[in-house]
Design an enzyme around this catalytic site. Structure first.
Site, mmCIF file in Angstrom:
data_model
loop_
_atom_site.group_PDB
_atom_site.id
_atom_site.type_symbol
_atom_site.label_atom_id
_atom_site.label_comp_id
_atom_site.label_asym_id
_atom_site.label_seq_id
_atom_site.Cartn_x
_atom_site.Cartn_y
_atom_site.Cartn_z
ATOM 1 N N LYS A 36 35.999 37.734 26.280
ATOM 2 C CA LYS A 36 36.383 38.066 27.665
ATOM 3 C C LYS A 36 37.874 37.817 27.868
ATOM 4 C CE LYS A 36 35.195 33.376 29.133
ATOM 5 N NZ LYS A 36 34.193 32.531 29.827
ATOM 6 N N ARG A 133 27.007 27.432 39.357
ATOM 7 C CA ARG A 133 27.710 28.724 39.537
ATOM 8 C C ARG A 133 26.651 29.819 39.491
ATOM 9 N NH1 ARG A 133 32.885 28.216 35.476
ATOM 10 N NH2 ARG A 133 31.426 29.467 34.268
ATOM 11 N N TYR A 266 67.470 27.454 38.912
ATOM 12 C CA TYR A 266 67.263 27.354 40.362
ATOM 13 C C TYR A 266 66.994 25.921 40.800
ATOM 14 C CZ TYR A 266 66.573 32.439 40.127
ATOM 15 O OH TYR A 266 66.706 33.773 39.908
ATOM 16 N N MET A 313 61.409 33.493 36.537
ATOM 17 C CA MET A 313 60.504 34.610 36.266
ATOM 18 C C MET A 313 60.649 35.131 34.823
ATOM 19 S SD MET A 313 60.069 38.256 38.244
ATOM 20 C CE MET A 313 59.743 37.511 39.836
HETATM 21 C C1 LIG Z 1 33.785 31.655 28.714
HETATM 22 C C2 LIG Z 1 32.385 31.323 28.451
HETATM 23 C C3 LIG Z 1 31.998 30.786 27.206
HETATM 24 C C4 LIG Z 1 32.980 30.365 26.134
HETATM 25 O O1 LIG Z 1 33.402 29.051 26.393
HETATM 26 P P1 LIG Z 1 34.354 28.276 25.370
HETATM 27 O O2 LIG Z 1 34.436 26.898 25.885
HETATM 28 O O3 LIG Z 1 35.668 29.001 25.393
HETATM 29 O O4 LIG Z 1 33.715 28.362 24.036
HETATM 30 C C5 LIG Z 1 30.644 30.632 26.956
HETATM 31 N N1 LIG Z 1 29.721 30.959 27.898
HETATM 32 C C6 LIG Z 1 30.054 31.433 29.110
HETATM 33 C C7 LIG Z 1 28.996 31.753 30.090
HETATM 34 C C8 LIG Z 1 31.400 31.622 29.439
HETATM 35 O O5 LIG Z 1 31.726 32.069 30.646
#
Ligand SMILES: *Cc1c(COP(=O)(O)O)cnc(C)c1O
Length: 385
Positions: A36, A133, A266, A313
């Protein structure tokens, strides 16, 4: 020297080696490579191919749109997406053979998509074992499973997985993980008793993979470890046989002598104590370097300097000390500047930047912006990866 102006260089041999190492750790369970967020900034398609080459049996993403992009690139491996909204294109997902995580409300739109396509959807039912969640609350689990099995009996879907996500696996001493595992085992038993013929049960993320063998079940979802980073404050990736895949570098854009009392960047928060030489590093928060990370390390010709003054930036400044680098004729203009890479090679680490920014290594690599070109090394010559 024909160095690129800036690059995030991804070593695909590190990706493959990390996947192989994770497979070794969890065998006989399988590894799902979580790609992802553009593979945590590393590039979803090349990382997915490298992970599959190294024996990952599955790919995982949050969004169906991310899964569709992998399919469009010709990747046909088992693929799970788990975070949906009522706008999610479930029809496309079912048509493209994408497994769907399902926490409750998605069951009906997924079944509808399957009915319209006359093709059963493959779903992984998610139980909320404590993270709060996504996932079906344990009180509703029996009813949720019954509804899913009713659709399975109609031929609309197949319940192929049960999964959950851990809340505190990166703090292995905490007791909550045991409770989550108990609830997970119960949820699996309920689904199997109700008639689910499960291919996979999965709950482990990278911290659980590395610290809790009792979480591995049939499949683990590995993100961070695939990229060669450690989820633990006090343990380096090398202690687990993993190595960082991304090296972020650029070239010094300016090198100039300044007198004592020169304000830098800055706010003029940094003022030179004596005559010195300043090096300008052409990466900033538009490139994904956290603005808060003053003090973060930059390695130039084998010496590591902290960033001084505010990160802007497009750029940031290091104080090279009086005389700059006399051994380079007084200038390091054009020298390679490495922000992070593999500490085993002497480079600063992603963790150094995470500390400087008050965040975690996950966020540092994931936020490297599209303005930084990704380049790839370590691919298999003539191979898919
Ligand atoms: C992102 C995610 C993972 C991977 O987690 P890591 O700690 O990066 O291995 C696994 N399961 C779900 C549901 C996630 O959202």
């Amino acid at each position: 020297m024909n160095l690129p102006e800036r690059q995030a260089r991804i070593d695909l041999s590190a990706i493959r080696d990390n996947v192989a190492r994770l497979r070794e750790i969890v065998a006989p369970a399988q590894v799902m490579a979580v790609v992802k967020a553009d593979a945590y900034g590393h590039g979803a398609v090349p990382v997915a191919r490298a992970a599959l080459t190294a024996g990952a049996g599955w790919l995982g993403v949050a969004h169906v749109s991310e899964a569709l992009a992998l399919r469009a690139a010709g990747i046909d491996a088992p693929l799970l997406a788990w975070l949906h909204t009522p706008s999610t294109d479930f029809n496309a997902a079912v048509a493209q053979d994408i497994d769907l995580g399902c926490s409750g409300w998605e069951l009906e739109p997924i079944a509808e998509a399957a009915r319209a396509l006359e093709r059963p959807a493959r779903v992984h039912l998610k139980i909320d074992t404590g993270l709060g969640r996504n996932g079906c609350p344990p009180e509703n689990w029996d009813a949720f499973v019954s509804a899913a099995i009713a659709h399975q009996d109609e031929g609309l879907l197949r319940v192929v997985g049960v999964f959950s996500h851990l809340a505190v696996a990166d703090e292995p001493h905490r007791p909550e993980t045991d409770g989550q595992l108990d609830r997970f085992r119960q949820a699996v038993a309920v689904a199997e008793d109700a008639g689910a013929d499960l291919e996979v049960r999965h709950i482990a993320n990278t911290p659980a993979i590395l610290s809790r063998p009792d979480t591995h079940f049939d499949l683990v979802r590995a993100g961070l470890g695939v990229y060669g980073l450690s989820p633990f404050e006090d343990q380096s990736p090398h202690e687990f046989g993993l190595r960082p895949a991304m090296t972020l570098s650029t070239r010094v854009a300016s090198c100039k002598d300044v007198p004592a009392g020169q304000g830098v960047s800055y706010g003029l928060n940094y003022v030179t104590a004596g005559p010195t030489t300043l090096g300008l590093i052409p990466l900033g928060y538009a490139d994904g370097i956290p603005r808060a990370a003053t003090g973060g390390p930059v390695r130039i010709d084998g010496i590591t300097y902290p960033v001084v003054g505010r990160i802007a930036m497009d750029q940031m400044v290091v104080d090279l000390g009086p005389g700059g680098r006399a051994d380079h004729g007084g200038t390091v203009l054009g020298a390679e500047a490495v922000l992070f890479g593999d500490p085993a090679l002497g480079d600063p680490s992603v963790d150094d930047w995470a500390r400087a920014a008050g965040t975690i290594n996950y966020e540092v690599v994931t936020r490297i912006s599209p303005r930084v070109p990704r380049t790839y090394t370590g691919g298999i010559p003539g191979g898919a990866a």
